[in-house]
Scaffold this active site. Structure first.
Site, PDB file in Angstrom:
ATOM      1  N   ASP A  82      43.646  -7.737 -12.302  1.00  0.00           N
ATOM      2  CA  ASP A  82      43.649  -6.365 -11.768  1.00  0.00           C
ATOM      3  C   ASP A  82      42.521  -6.222 -10.746  1.00  0.00           C
ATOM      4  OD1 ASP A  82      45.676  -5.614 -13.519  1.00  0.00           O
ATOM      5  OD2 ASP A  82      44.354  -4.569 -14.916  1.00  0.00           O
TER       6      ASP A  82
ATOM      7  N   ARG B 132      50.082  -8.504  -6.402  1.00  0.00           N
ATOM      8  CA  ARG B 132      50.626  -7.201  -6.805  1.00  0.00           C
ATOM      9  C   ARG B 132      50.039  -6.191  -5.823  1.00  0.00           C
ATOM     10  NH1 ARG B 132      47.880  -4.997 -11.853  1.00  0.00           N
ATOM     11  NH2 ARG B 132      49.402  -6.136 -13.109  1.00  0.00           N
TER      12      ARG B 132
HETATM   13  P1  FDA Z   1      51.809   8.377  -6.738  1.00  0.00           P
HETATM   14  O1  FDA Z   1      50.542   8.648  -7.462  1.00  0.00           O
HETATM   15  O2  FDA Z   1      51.923   8.752  -5.311  1.00  0.00           O
HETATM   16  O3  FDA Z   1      52.967   9.032  -7.560  1.00  0.00           O
HETATM   17  C1  FDA Z   1      54.341   8.920  -7.192  1.00  0.00           C
HETATM   18  C2  FDA Z   1      55.162   9.635  -8.231  1.00  0.00           C
HETATM   19  O4  FDA Z   1      55.052   8.901  -9.464  1.00  0.00           O
HETATM   20  C3  FDA Z   1      54.640  11.025  -8.583  1.00  0.00           C
HETATM   21  O5  FDA Z   1      55.190  12.015  -7.775  1.00  0.00           O
HETATM   22  C4  FDA Z   1      55.042  11.174 -10.021  1.00  0.00           C
HETATM   23  O6  FDA Z   1      56.381  11.566 -10.087  1.00  0.00           O
HETATM   24  C5  FDA Z   1      54.924   9.761 -10.558  1.00  0.00           C
HETATM   25  N1  FDA Z   1      53.617   9.537 -11.215  1.00  0.00           N
HETATM   26  C6  FDA Z   1      52.577   8.791 -10.746  1.00  0.00           C
HETATM   27  N2  FDA Z   1      51.570   8.781 -11.646  1.00  0.00           N
HETATM   28  C7  FDA Z   1      51.982   9.507 -12.696  1.00  0.00           C
HETATM   29  C8  FDA Z   1      51.422   9.885 -13.940  1.00  0.00           C
HETATM   30  N3  FDA Z   1      50.197   9.505 -14.319  1.00  0.00           N
HETATM   31  N4  FDA Z   1      52.147  10.655 -14.774  1.00  0.00           N
HETATM   32  C9  FDA Z   1      53.381  11.078 -14.436  1.00  0.00           C
HETATM   33  N5  FDA Z   1      53.975  10.775 -13.277  1.00  0.00           N
HETATM   34  C10 FDA Z   1      53.297  10.009 -12.421  1.00  0.00           C
HETATM   35  N6  FDA Z   1      45.291   0.394  -9.296  1.00  0.00           N
HETATM   36  C11 FDA Z   1      44.184  -0.325  -9.000  1.00  0.00           C
HETATM   37  O7  FDA Z   1      43.287   0.173  -8.317  1.00  0.00           O
HETATM   38  N7  FDA Z   1      44.041  -1.609  -9.455  1.00  0.00           N
HETATM   39  C12 FDA Z   1      45.016  -2.221 -10.170  1.00  0.00           C
HETATM   40  O8  FDA Z   1      44.859  -3.387 -10.551  1.00  0.00           O
HETATM   41  C13 FDA Z   1      46.192  -1.471 -10.475  1.00  0.00           C
HETATM   42  N8  FDA Z   1      47.200  -2.029 -11.198  1.00  0.00           N
HETATM   43  C14 FDA Z   1      48.385  -1.341 -11.330  1.00  0.00           C
HETATM   44  C15 FDA Z   1      49.464  -1.946 -11.967  1.00  0.00           C
HETATM   45  C16 FDA Z   1      50.694  -1.304 -12.035  1.00  0.00           C
HETATM   46  C17 FDA Z   1      51.856  -1.990 -12.686  1.00  0.00           C
HETATM   47  C18 FDA Z   1      50.834  -0.003 -11.450  1.00  0.00           C
HETATM   48  C19 FDA Z   1      52.168   0.716 -11.473  1.00  0.00           C
HETATM   49  C20 FDA Z   1      49.764   0.621 -10.879  1.00  0.00           C
HETATM   50  C21 FDA Z   1      48.530  -0.011 -10.818  1.00  0.00           C
HETATM   51  N9  FDA Z   1      47.430   0.598 -10.263  1.00  0.00           N
HETATM   52  C22 FDA Z   1      46.293  -0.143 -10.008  1.00  0.00           C
HETATM   53  C23 FDA Z   1      47.425   2.064 -10.017  1.00  0.00           C
HETATM   54  C24 FDA Z   1      47.827   2.416  -8.614  1.00  0.00           C
HETATM   55  O9  FDA Z   1      46.833   2.007  -7.714  1.00  0.00           O
HETATM   56  C25 FDA Z   1      48.049   3.947  -8.481  1.00  0.00           C
HETATM   57  O10 FDA Z   1      46.859   4.624  -8.760  1.00  0.00           O
HETATM   58  C26 FDA Z   1      49.131   4.506  -9.383  1.00  0.00           C
HETATM   59  O11 FDA Z   1      50.224   3.631  -9.496  1.00  0.00           O
HETATM   60  C27 FDA Z   1      49.659   5.822  -8.821  1.00  0.00           C
HETATM   61  O12 FDA Z   1      50.208   5.621  -7.534  1.00  0.00           O
HETATM   62  P2  FDA Z   1      51.802   5.509  -7.281  1.00  0.00           P
HETATM   63  O13 FDA Z   1      52.018   4.624  -6.132  1.00  0.00           O
HETATM   64  O14 FDA Z   1      52.484   5.128  -8.525  1.00  0.00           O
HETATM   65  O15 FDA Z   1      52.307   6.893  -6.838  1.00  0.00           O
END
Ligand code: FDA
Length: 314
Positions: A140, A191
């Protein structure tokens, strides 16, 4: 949730002396007890047996998984060695059960801030266990203060293109396009996520449209690289854009995977799998569940209210 970390057979796993065990105490044991119903949505449980059960159910549902034993920065070399031993136990237990031998971990948990050499030694042990079990270790990414140190360790661990270790890059960081080029050149699987850490403007894009724009262009670069990479987001518009792009480019579904967190948008997760795309769920477990749950709760307003409601629904 039961207490104590146990391996697949119910035997106690090596325990950290303070960090993991003290987190719930630090956050207040009453708060942690009250939030358990909410945490169940995001955490596979406390014990390895809980995590294996969840992993097995997810496998039956067509999901790939990566297991994370919760815990961040450790305070002593001893704690970091115990954390590393726990990952070796996890990989062997996953193999015993014929489950996905894929784990995710943070280098601060492996002693990066104490001594990078200690961290490298701990990681070498885990990567050797991954080689022995046919598994894979995803490192990570944490805050930008440790980005270079983290990539340095991943690069050192990757002795050959086949060494089963991969990196995470954050689309919000300005440096990431260069890191993508560098890691692709080394044959390191990536990733790509948006980035979860608060960063200064000179280091990171701060506005959502900029972050999403950089995410989309880097994800496309990964998809056309010829290597197997992971696109980690719950952002439906971005996922649909990648699916359209993969179809246009003739990239088959087994050449990359999407990744999401356990408990976030579960019906959308099922939909992606039912459409034939590979989706790996990040499955956290362990005694240090409260800080992780708290982060998920703060991320979205609806989660916060769900959490508050759960306090009164016992
Ligand atoms: P965004 O936050 O823009 O959300 C898109 C949509 O997803 C929202 O409108 C909502 O519908 C839904 N959603 C997102 N979060 C939600 C929540 N908590 N509850 C409910 N709905 C939610 N970061 C990092 O800095 N280092 C790392 O190593 C990792 N590793 C990692 C692994 C995996 C498998 C994932 C999916 C994510 C990470 N992350 C991470 C976290 C990543 O950087 C980020 O903060 C989160 O995924 C939120 O961003 P999104 O792109 O998902 O969408």
């Amino acid at each position: 949730m039961a207490t104590g970390v146990h391996d697949a057979g119910g035997r106690p796993m090596p325990q950290k002396s303070s960090t993991a065990g003290s987190s719930p105490r630090r956050f207040g044991s009453l708060l942690s007890v009250l939030l358990i119903p909410f945490a169940r949505r995001f955490i596979a449980g406390i014990t390895l047996a809980d995590a294996l059960e969840t992993t097995s159910a997810l496998k039956a549902g067509g999901f790939l998984t990566t297991l994370d034993h919760l815990g961040e920065s450790v305070e002593s070399a001893e704690e970091s060695k115990i954390a590393a031993d726990q990952y070796v136990v996890m990989l062997r237990a996953l193999k015993e059960r014929n489950l996905d031998r894929n784990v995710s971990l943070k280098l601060t948990q492996m002693g990066l801030l104490i001594d990078p050499e200690l961290c490298f030694a701990n990681m070498s042990k885990i990567v050797a266990a991954a080689e022995e079990t046919g598994g894979f270790v995803r490192v990570d990414m944490e805050g930008s203060d440790v980005t270079q140190a983290t990539l340095d360790i991943v690069n050192r661990l990757k002795r050959t293109r086949a060494t089963p270790v991969g990196a995470v890059l954050q689309a919000m960081l300005r440096r990431t396009p260069m890191d993508v080029v560098d890691l692709i050149g080394r044959g390191t699987t990536i990733r790509l996520c948006k980035g979860a850490y608060k960063e200064p403007a000179e280091t990171a894009y701060k506005e959502t449209p900029e972050i999403r724009h950089q995410f989309a262009s880097l994800a496309k670069r990964l998809l056309t690289s010829g290597e197997y990479h992971a696109i980690a987001t719950h952002d439906e518009a971005l996922i649909r854009e990648m699916i359209d792009f993969a179809r246009q480019q003739g990239i088959p579904p087994d050449r990359f995977e999407f990744q999401m967190l356990l408990g976030i948008r579960p019906s959308f997760q099922r939909q992606i799998v039912s459409e034939g795309w590979r989706l790996r769920l990040y499955v956290p477990f362990g005694r240090a569940w409260l800080p992780y749950t708290w982060r998920r709760m703060r991320e979205k307003k609806e989660n916060f209210w769900f959490g508050i409601k759960s306090l009164f629904q016992r």
